[in-house]
Scaffold this motif. Structure first.
Motif, short mmCIF file in Angstrom:
data_model
loop_
_atom_site.label_atom_id
_atom_site.label_comp_id
_atom_site.label_asym_id
_atom_site.label_seq_id
_atom_site.Cartn_x
_atom_site.Cartn_y
_atom_site.Cartn_z
N VAL A 237 0.85 -1.20 0.00
CA VAL A 237 0.00 0.00 0.00
C VAL A 237 0.88 1.25 0.00
O VAL A 237 1.79 1.39 0.81
N GLY A 238 0.61 2.14 -0.96
CA GLY A 238 1.42 3.34 -1.11
C GLY A 238 2.61 3.16 -2.03
O GLY A 238 3.38 4.10 -2.26
N SER A 239 2.77 1.96 -2.58
CA SER A 239 3.89 1.66 -3.48
C SER A 239 3.35 1.26 -4.84
O SER A 239 2.23 0.78 -4.98
N GLU A 240 4.15 1.47 -5.88
CA GLU A 240 3.80 1.02 -7.22
C GLU A 240 4.27 -0.41 -7.47
O GLU A 240 4.07 -0.95 -8.56
N CYS A 241 4.89 -1.04 -6.48
CA CYS A 241 5.35 -2.41 -6.64
C CYS A 241 4.16 -3.37 -6.70
O CYS A 241 3.06 -3.05 -6.23
N ILE A 242 4.42 -4.55 -7.25
CA ILE A 242 3.42 -5.61 -7.29
C ILE A 242 4.04 -6.88 -6.74
O ILE A 242 5.27 -6.99 -6.63
N ALA A 243 3.20 -7.83 -6.42
CA ALA A 243 3.66 -9.14 -5.97
C ALA A 243 2.87 -10.21 -6.70
O ALA A 243 1.69 -10.02 -7.02
N THR A 244 3.52 -11.32 -6.98
CA THR A 244 2.88 -12.47 -7.61
C THR A 244 2.77 -13.57 -6.56
O THR A 244 3.77 -13.93 -5.93
N LEU A 245 1.57 -14.11 -6.39
CA LEU A 245 1.33 -15.06 -5.32
C LEU A 245 0.18 -15.98 -5.72
O LEU A 245 -0.50 -15.74 -6.71
#
Length: 312
Positions: A237-245
């Protein structure tokens, strides 16, 4: 050596052994058993005399079991389980059933089905206290055989001939990110590779995404790693990063946080979800009932491993 008078052995010492083994410290064992640390230390001294071994050695991080304690662990666990089962059977006859069972699983499953499983247990096994224990495919067999857990829900790993296993579903992957930056519709692969990534991995260095990208001659930018899926709302939250899960965890996190989930643009292999148990537990009615409830939770049309639609 004088023979041991078993009629004079305090069986509560076995509970102290179990708590020390699982908690790794006299203080934590005392809290679990509602005993003072000095009482736990005194019980350990009696155990050392009883088994003619030091049993636990102090390290910088607590107490470490000796080779003898490692040998004793499954025997003592079985003895305590037998006692608990006999007491549970007696309680059932009097209408006051009470039991504790331990389910080993990684926190993607705990996030996805944990709440639903608690509801099912409360409705169908009201005398049961359920303990979730963290595990994964590399250690789950050892945890089952050492009786640290009674059942497991993992992506494989139950390979011992003394263990039973059942594939109860197949799972795939999805992406999650802050809903302000991850919108509806397919995520283009170019944008997927442009974004920074958070990796969820027990080792913290490489995941299934990196292996798939390497086969394509591509790579991604991993900004940070964590060992727990449940940490992602606080990290993304608050970041442009993503995660794959796993998709079941992505859906659950999106329901309970400001995260949004979408399909992963990178083709990734699906994986089997396995329920595991010790074969010697087939006559334990409580474990068999819990197995059925775990299956039911996994098949839930909303919160299960296959259900739900893409979050808005």
């Amino acid at each position: 050596m004088n023979p041991i008078d078993f009629s004079r052995v305090d069986l509560n010492l076995l509970k102290v052994f179990e708590a020390l083994y699982e908690e790794g410290g006299a203080g934590r064992a005392g809290v679990r058993l509602h005993l003072t640390q000095s009482a736990v230390s005194a019980a350990l001294a009696r155990l050392r005399v009883l088994y003619a071994d030091h049993l636990f050695e102090r390290t910088g991080r607590g107490l470490r079991p000796t080779p003898r304690a490692l040998e004793l662990r499954p025997l003592i666990a079985q003895a305590l389980d037998d006692c608990r089962q006999s007491l549970a059977a007696s309680a059932q006859l009097s209408g006051q059933a009470s039991r504790t069972l331990r389910l080993g699983l990684s926190d993607d499953y705990e996030v996805a089905i944990g709440g639903r499983l608690i509801q099912l247990v409360a409705a169908h096994m009201p005398g049961l206290r359920l303990i979730f224990r963290q595990t994964h495919s590399l250690v789950v067999s050892d945890m089952l055989m050492s009786r640290e857990i009674d059942l497991s829900l993992t992506a494989g790993g139950t390979t011992s001939s003394t263990l039973g296993r059942e594939v109860i579903g197949m799972a795939g992957y999805a992406c999650v990110g802050d809903s302000r930056w991850l919108r509806d519709g397919p995520l283009p692969l170019e944008e997927y590779l442009r974004r920074g990534h958070l990796l969820v991995s027990a080792q913290g260095y490489v995941g299934v995404v990196d292996e798939a990208l390497k086969a394509r001659g591509a790579s991604r930018r991993v900004h940070a790693s964590t060992t727990h899926f449940a940490a992602l709302p606080y990290l993304l939250v608050g970041s442009e990063c993503i995660a794959t899960l796993p998709q079941h965890a992505a859906r659950a996190l999106a329901r309970a946080s400001p995260l949004h989930w979408t399909e992963c643009p990178l083709p990734l292999p699906r994986f089997a979800v396995e329920l595991g148990w010790r074969k010697d537990s087939v006559r334990d009615a409580a474990i068999q009932r819990l197995k059925a409830l775990v299956r039911q939770a996994c098949e839930d049309p909303v919160h299960g491993l296959q259900g739900g639609t893409r979050a808005s």
